[in-house]
Scaffold this active site. Structure first.
Site, PDB file in Angstrom:
ATOM      1  N   SER A 134      85.046 -14.445 -34.894  1.00  0.00           N
ATOM      2  CA  SER A 134      84.365 -15.538 -34.188  1.00  0.00           C
ATOM      3  C   SER A 134      84.911 -16.864 -34.690  1.00  0.00           C
ATOM      4  O   SER A 134      85.331 -16.989 -35.843  1.00  0.00           O
ATOM      5  CB  SER A 134      82.854 -15.460 -34.432  1.00  0.00           C
ATOM      6  N   TYR A 194      75.265 -15.557 -39.561  1.00  0.00           N
ATOM      7  CA  TYR A 194      76.225 -15.064 -38.568  1.00  0.00           C
ATOM      8  C   TYR A 194      77.634 -15.549 -38.898  1.00  0.00           C
ATOM      9  O   TYR A 194      78.591 -14.761 -38.940  1.00  0.00           O
ATOM     10  CB  TYR A 194      75.828 -15.524 -37.169  1.00  0.00           C
TER      11      TYR A 194
END
Length: 314
Positions: free
Chosen positions: A187, A200
């Site tokens: 990501s 995250y």
């Protein structure tokens, strides 16, 4: 020759060198993004294994790998979704692609359980490509102290433990034949600060470091290990974003770019507009970039809280 002339010549030469360097880098980027040939993926093996394969990028990658002639081992937590995805693949490719499924909930399984289930599922299969795509994010942006313990544990299990243990289970088979490819879907949160999504972002940073280091360990064994970094893709994980041709690709658009990068750099941004976006962001002063990101997520948080208040009033 006067001093002023020497300074002018030196400045001109430096400017020309800088221009040449920028031009070479740009041409290299164009080559890599649009013209560099993809690897012959079938040389890795006849089966591709994809975790998180029933939605979003994982599902799109399964279909794209199927179009290349791979048999597919689909991994997910929902038996009904796995069955539906297998049916769609069989209908699209007319039975030319064999599919198998492994049902496993990474959030509720220990590392040893994951390893045993994956080893059992791949027994007898020539797994050439592994895509660690399974992942989860916050339901909405929140400060670190607001993250519930159960959510925090699930994030670590799904985003870190799953990729680690699945890789551990698949790697011995690749080592025996001295070839294989492992793709970890990361990501953009691992590339910069990620306030209001701290856990995250940290789990995705782990994937990038894991890929970089393990890639060096096994490169000489013929195993290509890579972390692919998407920015925004129109998936269920990114709520409220619709696919567009330019800024936000669909999972299908992203998956086509993804396959072209397998076997090359350890860390990469496969989709061209994502690469442009990161180039612009990376060019900003760090303090300014951090401020922009923080303010953006604060505004997102504010909108979410306002929506919740309206629902309560209704």
């Amino acid at each position: 020759m006067e001093l002023q002339d020497l300074i002018l010549i030196a400045a001109t030469s430096l400017g020309l060198l800088s221009l040449c360097k920028a031009s070479i880098n740009f041409l290299k980027w164009v080559w890599v993004m649009f013209f560099r040939p993809s690897k012959n993926l079938k040389e890795y093996g006849s089966w591709a294994m994809i975790t998180g394969s029933t939605d979003g990028i994982g599902k799109a990658l399964a279909f794209e790998l199927g179009s290349k002639g791979f048999n597919l081992l689909l991994v997910g937590r929902s038996p009904s979704k796995l069955e539906a995805t297998s049916k769609e693949i069989n209908e699209k490719y007319g039975g030319k692609v064999e599919t198998k499924s492994i049902v496993i909930d990474f959030a509720k399984s220990s590392g040893e359980e994951i390893c045993k289930m994956i080893e059992g599922g791949i027994r007898g299969l020539d797994v050439g490509i592994l895509v660690n795509n399974a992942g989860m994010a916050y339901p909405y942006v929140m400060f670190f102290h607001e993250v519930e313990l159960e959510l925090m544990e699930s994030l670590v299990k799904v985003n870190i433990d799953a990729a680690t243990w699945v890789t551990r289970a698949v790697l011995p088979g690749m080592l025996k034949k001295k070839k294989g490819a492992i793709i970890n879907i990361g990501s953009a949160s691992s590339l910069s600060s990620y306030p209001l999504g701290v856990v995250y972002g940290a789990t995705k940073a782990y994937l990038a470091m894991f890929s970089r280091c393990i890639g060096l360990e096994y490169r000489q064994q013929g195993i290509d290990i890579q972390c692919q970094i998407p920015l925004y893709v129109a998936t269920k994980m990114i709520r409220g974003l619709k696919a567009s041709r330019i800024l936000v690709p669909s999972p299908e658009m992203y998956s086509k770019a993804s396959l072209r990068w397998i076997g090359y750099e350890h860390i990469c941004i496969p989709y061209w507009i994502h690469s442009v976006q990161w180039f612009v962001m990376h060019g900003l002063p760090e303090a300014l970039l951090n401020w922009c990101i923080f303010e953006y997520f604060l505004s997102v948080r504010k909108r979410i809280l306002l929506k919740k208040m309206k629902r309560v009033k209704q």
